[in-house]
Design a protein around this motif. Structure first.
Motif, PDB file in Angstrom:
ATOM      1  N   LEU A  82     -14.711 -62.885 -48.881  1.00 61.37           N
ATOM      2  CA  LEU A  82     -16.043 -63.564 -48.376  1.00 61.37           C
ATOM      3  C   LEU A  82     -16.802 -62.554 -47.296  1.00 61.37           C
ATOM      4  O   LEU A  82     -17.816 -62.145 -47.237  1.00 61.37           O
ATOM      5  CB  LEU A  82     -15.715 -64.751 -47.589  1.00 61.37           C
ATOM      6  CG  LEU A  82     -16.958 -65.408 -46.745  1.00 61.37           C
ATOM      7  CD1 LEU A  82     -18.025 -65.651 -47.907  1.00 61.37           C
ATOM      8  CD2 LEU A  82     -16.699 -66.526 -46.155  1.00 61.37           C
ATOM      9  N   ARG A  83     -15.823 -61.918 -46.630  1.00 59.60           N
ATOM     10  CA  ARG A  83     -16.487 -60.561 -45.760  1.00 59.60           C
ATOM     11  C   ARG A  83     -16.944 -59.823 -46.576  1.00 59.60           C
ATOM     12  O   ARG A  83     -18.153 -59.207 -45.946  1.00 59.60           O
ATOM     13  CB  ARG A  83     -15.234 -60.049 -44.734  1.00 59.60           C
ATOM     14  CG  ARG A  83     -14.970 -61.051 -43.734  1.00 59.60           C
ATOM     15  CD  ARG A  83     -13.991 -60.478 -42.554  1.00 59.60           C
ATOM     16  NE  ARG A  83     -12.631 -60.559 -43.088  1.00 59.60           N
ATOM     17  CZ  ARG A  83     -11.811 -59.476 -43.029  1.00 59.60           C
ATOM     18  NH1 ARG A  83     -12.028 -58.361 -42.747  1.00 59.60           N
ATOM     19  NH2 ARG A  83     -10.623 -59.827 -43.209  1.00 59.60           N
ATOM     20  N   LEU A  87     -21.456 -58.829 -46.670  1.00 55.27           N
ATOM     21  CA  LEU A  87     -22.207 -57.571 -46.496  1.00 55.27           C
ATOM     22  C   LEU A  87     -23.473 -57.806 -47.289  1.00 55.27           C
ATOM     23  O   LEU A  87     -24.552 -57.240 -46.940  1.00 55.27           O
ATOM     24  CB  LEU A  87     -21.313 -56.338 -46.807  1.00 55.27           C
ATOM     25  CG  LEU A  87     -20.196 -55.941 -46.084  1.00 55.27           C
ATOM     26  CD1 LEU A  87     -19.236 -54.740 -46.604  1.00 55.27           C
ATOM     27  CD2 LEU A  87     -20.598 -55.896 -44.618  1.00 55.27           C
ATOM     28  N   ASP A  88     -23.514 -58.163 -48.574  1.00 55.20           N
ATOM     29  CA  ASP A  88     -24.483 -58.469 -49.409  1.00 55.20           C
ATOM     30  C   ASP A  88     -25.717 -59.188 -48.724  1.00 55.20           C
ATOM     31  O   ASP A  88     -26.833 -58.878 -48.799  1.00 55.20           O
ATOM     32  CB  ASP A  88     -24.215 -58.980 -50.607  1.00 55.20           C
ATOM     33  CG  ASP A  88     -23.168 -58.286 -51.488  1.00 55.20           C
ATOM     34  OD1 ASP A  88     -23.413 -57.131 -51.346  1.00 55.20           O
ATOM     35  OD2 ASP A  88     -22.483 -58.831 -52.401  1.00 55.20           O
ATOM     36  N   VAL A  95     -28.921 -54.843 -42.245  1.00 58.52           N
ATOM     37  CA  VAL A  95     -27.509 -54.524 -41.507  1.00 58.52           C
ATOM     38  C   VAL A  95     -26.351 -53.788 -42.603  1.00 58.52           C
ATOM     39  O   VAL A  95     -26.216 -54.589 -43.863  1.00 58.52           O
ATOM     40  CB  VAL A  95     -27.059 -55.805 -40.919  1.00 58.52           C
ATOM     41  CG1 VAL A  95     -25.623 -55.522 -40.324  1.00 58.52           C
ATOM     42  CG2 VAL A  95     -27.847 -56.339 -39.994  1.00 58.52           C
ATOM     43  N   THR A  96     -25.860 -52.744 -42.249  1.00 61.63           N
ATOM     44  CA  THR A  96     -24.898 -52.121 -42.894  1.00 61.63           C
ATOM     45  C   THR A  96     -23.603 -52.160 -41.991  1.00 61.63           C
ATOM     46  O   THR A  96     -23.747 -51.976 -40.759  1.00 61.63           O
ATOM     47  CB  THR A  96     -24.965 -50.620 -43.350  1.00 61.63           C
ATOM     48  OG1 THR A  96     -25.422 -50.031 -42.277  1.00 61.63           O
ATOM     49  CG2 THR A  96     -26.062 -50.656 -44.457  1.00 61.63           C
ATOM     50  N   ALA A  97     -22.346 -52.430 -42.570  1.00 60.52           N
ATOM     51  CA  ALA A  97     -21.085 -52.661 -41.922  1.00 60.52           C
ATOM     52  C   ALA A  97     -20.030 -52.500 -42.846  1.00 60.52           C
ATOM     53  O   ALA A  97     -20.188 -52.368 -43.929  1.00 60.52           O
ATOM     54  CB  ALA A  97     -21.192 -53.965 -41.221  1.00 60.52           C
ATOM     55  N   TYR A 290     -19.400 -69.965 -54.514  1.00 58.81           N
ATOM     56  CA  TYR A 290     -20.857 -70.188 -54.721  1.00 58.81           C
ATOM     57  C   TYR A 290     -21.645 -69.078 -54.848  1.00 58.81           C
ATOM     58  O   TYR A 290     -22.420 -68.875 -55.609  1.00 58.81           O
ATOM     59  CB  TYR A 290     -21.581 -71.154 -53.369  1.00 58.81           C
ATOM     60  CG  TYR A 290     -22.837 -71.045 -53.222  1.00 58.81           C
ATOM     61  CD1 TYR A 290     -23.519 -72.070 -54.052  1.00 58.81           C
ATOM     62  CD2 TYR A 290     -23.536 -70.278 -52.551  1.00 58.81           C
ATOM     63  CE1 TYR A 290     -24.827 -72.263 -53.925  1.00 58.81           C
ATOM     64  CE2 TYR A 290     -25.013 -70.425 -52.532  1.00 58.81           C
ATOM     65  CZ  TYR A 290     -25.566 -71.426 -53.149  1.00 58.81           C
ATOM     66  OH  TYR A 290     -27.100 -71.565 -53.018  1.00 58.81           O
ATOM     67  N   LEU A 291     -21.206 -67.900 -53.638  1.00 57.45           N
ATOM     68  CA  LEU A 291     -21.999 -66.662 -53.819  1.00 57.45           C
ATOM     69  C   LEU A 291     -21.691 -65.624 -55.142  1.00 57.45           C
ATOM     70  O   LEU A 291     -22.554 -65.284 -55.614  1.00 57.45           O
ATOM     71  CB  LEU A 291     -21.648 -65.795 -52.555  1.00 57.45           C
ATOM     72  CG  LEU A 291     -22.218 -66.394 -50.942  1.00 57.45           C
ATOM     73  CD1 LEU A 291     -21.479 -65.697 -49.955  1.00 57.45           C
ATOM     74  CD2 LEU A 291     -23.648 -66.445 -51.025  1.00 57.45           C
ATOM     75  N   ALA A 292     -20.642 -65.877 -55.536  1.00 58.22           N
ATOM     76  CA  ALA A 292     -20.143 -65.219 -56.648  1.00 58.22           C
ATOM     77  C   ALA A 292     -20.629 -65.859 -57.919  1.00 58.22           C
ATOM     78  O   ALA A 292     -20.774 -65.052 -59.109  1.00 58.22           O
ATOM     79  CB  ALA A 292     -18.533 -65.243 -56.527  1.00 58.22           C
TER      80      ALA A 292
END
Lengths: 430, 430
Positions: A82-83, A87-88, A95-97, A290-292
Motif C-alpha cells: 500500500l505504501r 506513491l502513485d 510528491v516523490t518519496a 481497490y487501487l490495484a
C-alpha cells in the motif's frame, strides 16, 4: 459537557485534559442531523457515489485470496505494498518519496496526533492559519500547545505575516515547533495557495528552521486543471506531508498517511506502535485491492464533478439570495466556502435560530482558538444534493435577514448569547 | 534504533520521545519471521481458523445493504448498535454495563493509550505486574509515567505486595494513578487470578482510592469451565475494563473497547476524537454484522479447542525435553507460557543462538522496565501448528543444553552480551 452524575475521579485527571473540551454546539448538531434539517455543517464525503457492488466484490476477492493477512496484525508502519501505491497517488500532487518515508495511520487525524506527540512539549507554539481546521486545533490543544493564528489573504497564508509572527513569538522567548497549513482547498476557508505563495511560505519556514506540516486531504479534489503541486514537492527535509483516502475513496476506512523525513518517520512509527500497535490490515488491504483492481482516477473524477456541481449550486444561490454585506470565498475545489456575515451579526448566536429554521452550518469561532470568527460561518457543499443546498441557502438567507432586522432594532446581536470561542473537534466537523 | 542519516530535527523532538524506544531485538524478529524459523515469539491469533467464505459473504452483505454507513465517518464513541452487542460479549465474563459506558477504539491498545493520556502526568506512578504486557509498558513510558512492578505469585498479582508498593511509593511523595492488571491468562505470565484474588486486589485498589485498569483480551479463551468473571463485574466506579475482538474474531480489524465510569468515558471520547476523529465504521460494522448473523460463540469454542491443543503440545514437549532446572507456567487459557531458565542462563543473550537454530521466543526483559527478566522467556503457542510447536521446543531445548555447557565452562552467560532491559512494543509482540 457537564454531567449530572458526580465523577469520583475528577481530581485524578492529567493536566492535559484541560485542553480537551467538548463542543458547545455538539448538542445542536444532534438536532441538526435530523433529516428535515439541511446540513451545510458536516464535512462528510458523499460516499454514496461509490459503486457498492464493486466494493463488495473487491472485498470478497480480498478475503478469499488473502483473508489470513487482511484479518491479521500487520506492521506498525503500514502495509508495504500500500505504501508503494500511495506513491502513485501522491504523484498527482508531484510528491516523490520512498515507501520507507511513509507511515500509514488511522485517518490523517492520527498522523496529526502523532506528529504533535513527537514534536510538541507543553507551551510550544504551533502557527496555524486564521481560520484553521478544528480537528487540528483540538490536537494542538490536547498536547497543551500554544496555538497562534496567522492571517490569510486571497492566496492563503500570508508569508509576511508568518515571518512577523515567528519573530514576535520568538521575541517572547517561546519555541515555535511547527507551521501547520492546508495549502489546497482550505478547510474552512475554501482558499488555495498559488504556487508562488507555496514557495514563499516554505522559504519563511526554512529560513527560520521551522518544520512545515502540510495537510492535504483535498488536494486531488480540484474542479479545474491539474491538482496543485504540494509544498512537499519543493522540499523533502523541511516538510511533513499528510494525505488521506477519506475524501478520495471512503472516510469509513480510516486510512491516511504521513510522509516524513527519515528520522522523524522512525519516531512516528514508534509513537504509532504505542498508540494502536498497527493500523488495520483489513482497511489497508481493502484500499490496496481497490487501487490495484479499480479505475481509481475515474472515481476521483466522479467525485470532482459531483462536488463541482454542488459548489456551483452553493455559489449561485448565495449570489442570488444573500443579503447585502454578506461575502464568501469561491473555492476551486474541496468541500467548503467561508462566509462573512454583515456587520453586527454573530454566527454562533444565530445558530439556534438557523437550526429552528431547518438549516445548519458551523460557526466561525470553532476554527479559532482566540475567540475570533464570530462574523463567520463555514458552509459545506459536499454532502447534500444540489437542490437541497439551494433550499438550505434560501433558509439561511431568511435567517440572516431576520437577524439583520434584530440588529437594526437593537444595534447588534453580538454578545446577546454566551459564546467564548472554544470548540473541540467532532467527527461531523471533519 | 540508530540511523546512518543525519536527522536535522534531532533537537526539536518533544521530551516524551525519550520514553519511545525501538526494540533492540526488532532486527532479530525480521529474521525470526522467515518460514524456516519456528516462532514461539509472536502473539498472532490463528485467524486462519475463520471461515473466509463466511467472512466474505458477511462483508458483501454489509456493503450492499449499508455501504453508505460502513464507508462513512461515524461517532467518536463508536457505533451504538455494536456497543449494545458488546454487552452480550461481556456478559460472558459477567460484566453488566450500559452502552453509553462503552467507547470503541482502534484495538484495545488505543484504549490503553487514551486511558493513560487522560490520567497520567509525567512522573505519575503506574503499578503493573512483574512481568507485564510489553505494549502497555510502552504506552506508560511514552507518557513519561514512572512504572513500578509488583510481584505475582501462582494466583497472579499479589495483593499484599500491592498494598506495600502503594505505601512505599506514596511515602516517596509520588502519586499512584493506576494499577494495571491482566487477570485472566496473563500476557506474558500465563497465570490467572482466582476469584478470591480478584476481590482482594480490588479491595486494595478501592481502599487506596486508586483506579484499577483491567485488561482482558484473552478472557473468553479459557480451556476449561466458564470464563473467569472480570474484576469489573464486582465494581463499576473503580474499574476501567478493556476488551478486544482481536483474539476472539480477528486482530486485523483493530476493534477493541473500554468500559469506564461515566465521567471518565466522557473524557476518553474527547481524547479519542482528538486522536483519530472516530473508529472505523467499516471495521465496526463488519464485526457488528458478524455478531448479528454468525454463531460467534461457536467460533470462540473453535479457537479455544485449537489453542488448547497447542498449549498441550507445548507443555508436553517442555515436560519431555527441557533440561533440569527449567520451569514454566501452565496456562489455563490464552496464548502464553512463561519460562524460567536454569541458573546462570540469560534469555536475551541466548536469543541470537536460538534464532540461528531456527527457533524464536521473546526474552523476559521486554516485560520489565527495570532490567529484570534475564532468566525468563515468553513462549507463545497460539500461531504454529502443534507439530511445529514440538519441533520448536526440541530446538529450544538443544539451545538451552548448549548454553548450559557454556555456563558450565565459563560460570555464567549473563552479561556476556549487552542487555539493558529496555524494550519497546512491536506488533509481533502483541
Amino acid at each position: 459537557m457537564s454531567s449530572s452524575r458526580l465523577d469520583p475521579w475528577v481530581d485524578s485527571y492529567a493536566q492535559r485534559t484541560n485542553g480537551m473540551q467538548a463542543s458547545e454546539i455538539r448538542a445542536l448538531f444532534a438536532v441538526a442531523s435530523r433529516p428535515e434539517v439541511v446540513s451545510l455543517a458536516g464535512g462528510m464525503p458523499f460516499v454514496q457515489a461509490l459503486d457498492m457492488e464493486m466494493m463488495a466484490e473487491t472485498v470478497s476477492k480480498l478475503l478469499l485470496e488473502r483473508g489470513a493477512v487482511a484479518l491479521q496484525y500487520g506492521s506498525g508502519q503500514g502495509d508495504v505494498f500500500l505504501r508503494e501505491q500511495i506513491l502513485d497517488v501522491m504523484a498527482e500532487v508531484k510528491v516523490t518519496a520512498h515507501p520507507d518515508d511513509i507511515i500509514v495511520t488511522t485517518g490523517s487525524q492520527m498522523a496529526l496526533d502523532l506528529v504533535t506527540r513527537v514534536f510538541c512539549n507543553p507551551g510550544d507554539v504551533v502557527l496555524v492559519e486564521a481560520p484553521s481546521y478544528v480537528g487540528a486545533l483540538g490536537v494542538f490543544r490536547a498536547y497543551e500547545c500554544d496555538v497562534v493564528h496567522v492571517p490569510m489573504d486571497d492566496e492563503g497564508l500570508n508569508p509576511i505575516a508568518l515571518a512577523e509572527a515567528i519573530a514576535r513569538v520568538r521575541a517572547e522567548g517561546k519555541t515555535v515547533k511547527m507551521i501547520y497549513t492546508i495549502p489546497s482547498f482550505h478547510n474552512p476557508a475554501g482558499i488555495t495557495q498559488s504556487q508562488v505563495r507555496r514557495a514563499e511560505i516554505l522559504a519563511v519556514a526554512k529560513s527560520a528552521g521551522i518544520l512545515l506540516l502540510e495537510d492535504d486531504p483535498y488536494g486531488l479534489l480540484g474542479f479545474e486543471g491539474e491538482p496543485p503541486a504540494a509544498i512537499r514537492s519543493l522540499d523533502e527535509e523541511g516538510v511533513i506531508y499528510l494525505g488521506s483516502f477519506s475524501k478520495t475513496i471512503a472516510s469509513g476506512l480510516r486510512v491516511g498517511w504521513a510522509v516524513a523525513p527519515h528520522g522523524v518517520r522512525e519516531k512516528l512509527v514508534l509513537a504509532a506502535e504505542s498508540a494502536v500497535l498497527c493500523p488495520s490490515n483489513y482497511s489497508q488491504l481493502t484500499i490496496s485491492q481497490y487501487l490495484a483492481t479499480q479505475p481509481w482516477r475515474e472515481q476521483i473524477k466522479t467525485y470532482q464533478e459531483l462536488y463541482r456541481e454542488r459548489r456551483d449550486a452553493l455559489l449561485e444561490s448565495l449570489e442570488l439570495l444573500m443579503p447585502a454585506g454578506t461575502t464568501w470565498t469561491k473555492p476551486a475545489g474541496g468541500f467548503y466556502s467561508w462566509v462573512t456575515l454583515p456587520e453586527g451579526l454573530d454566527s454562533k448566536a444565530m445558530l439556534p435560530r438557523a437550526v429552528s429554521q431547518l438549516v445548519a452550518y458551523v460557526p466561525g469561532t470553532g476554527f479559532y482558538v482566540n475567540g475570533d470568527g464570530h462574523h463567520n460561518m463555514r458552509l459545506s457543499y459536499c454532502y447534500p444534493e444540489p437542490e437541497r443546498i439551494r433550499e438550505g441557502v434560501r433558509r439561511l438567507a431568511a435567517v440572516i435577514e431576520g437577524e439583520l432586522g434584530i440588529a437594526a432594532t437593537f444595534g447588534t446581536t453580538v454578545g446577546l448569547r454566551k459564546s467564548d470561542g472554544h470548540e473541540s473537534p467532532a467527527p461531523n466537523l471533519a
